[in-house]
Design a protein around this motif. Structure first.
Motif, short mmCIF file in Angstrom:
data_model
loop_
_atom_site.label_atom_id
_atom_site.label_comp_id
_atom_site.label_asym_id
_atom_site.label_seq_id
_atom_site.Cartn_x
_atom_site.Cartn_y
_atom_site.Cartn_z
N PHE A 46 0.81 -1.22 0.00
CA PHE A 46 0.00 0.00 0.00
C PHE A 46 0.84 1.27 0.00
N PRO A 47 1.93 1.36 0.78
CA PRO A 47 2.77 2.57 0.66
C PRO A 47 3.34 2.74 -0.76
N LYS A 48 3.70 1.64 -1.38
CA LYS A 48 4.29 1.71 -2.72
C LYS A 48 3.26 2.11 -3.77
N ARG A 49 2.01 1.69 -3.56
CA ARG A 49 1.01 1.88 -4.61
C ARG A 49 -0.16 2.74 -4.13
N LEU A 164 -4.52 5.17 6.64
CA LEU A 164 -4.97 4.19 5.66
C LEU A 164 -4.97 2.79 6.25
N GLU A 165 -3.94 2.47 7.02
CA GLU A 165 -3.88 1.16 7.67
C GLU A 165 -5.05 1.00 8.65
N GLU A 166 -5.33 2.06 9.40
CA GLU A 166 -6.43 2.00 10.36
C GLU A 166 -7.76 1.76 9.65
N ILE A 167 -7.97 2.44 8.52
CA ILE A 167 -9.22 2.29 7.77
C ILE A 167 -9.36 0.88 7.22
#
Length: 201
Positions: A46-49, A164-167
């Motif tokens: 997710f950080p990469k994309r 974003l991780e939390e969501i």
């Protein structure tokens, strides 16, 4: 003592399977920044994309979830228009009552009912004429100024990775947990098969 190896094998396999899938889930988000390992860059999915994810979510929302056609459907819904007429009628009534009372409280109390009803009736008829055109102009303006895809894209791109991780964990916590359990179960099965193979070999 040899039997302990065969008994422990399924549990060791389950532990390895769980750890493997646990790490796989974590690697969706970590490492946050690229880490160079022997010339190979490692970064969470997710950080990469994140930008690609934001763009795809924007397209998905506009294509499948909400569009300007949906706004048109709401505006053209007779129930929505009826509620809007009632709101306008109530607003006009309250506005006229306040205006008449502000001129002279006693005079306002005498004239408010007759004058307000007459004015309200006339203004309501006029609003009936212009309401469809007004709603259509609002819909057209929204279509030109409100880009759902772009709004979603910017929102998702602006999220910190922690947010974003939390969501995603809020939405998919059970799915991530299921992946870990499946890893443990498969590891247990593989460990059991290996133990049986070496036991009977």
């Amino acid at each position: 003592m040899e039997y302990y190896k065969f008994i422990l094998a399924p549990f060791i396999g389950a532990l390895i399977g769980w750890i493997t899938n646990y790490l796989a889930v974590k690697m969706l988000f970590y490492p946050r920044r690229p880490v160079n390992i022997l010339g190979w860059k490692l970064q969470g999915v997710f950080p990469k994309r994140q930008q690609e994810l934001a763009s795809n979510l924007g397209n998905l929302v506009e294509r499948e979830l909400i569009s300007h056609e949906d706004i048109q459907d709401v505006i053209n819904d007779p129930r929505f228009r009826e509620r809007l007429r009632n709101i306008l009628s109530e607003y006009i009534h309250n506005l006229l009552s306040r205006k008449l009372n502000s001129v002279h409280p006693v005079l306002g109390s005498i004239l408010s009912s007759r004058v307000a009803d007459s004015l309200q009736s006339r203004l309501s008829r006029e609003s009936e004429k212009i309401l469809p055109q007004l709603l259509q102009r609002v819909a057209d303006e929204l279509e030109h100024t409100l880009d759902f895809k772009e709004v979603v894209r910017k929102k998702v791109e602006s999220f910190s990775m922690d947010k974003l991780e939390e969501i995603l964990y809020t939405i998919m916590r059970r799915e991530f947990r299921f992946i870990e359990i499946v890893g443990a179960l498969l590891g247990f099965i593989i460990g059991t098969l290996q133990a049986l193979f070496f036991f009977f070999a």
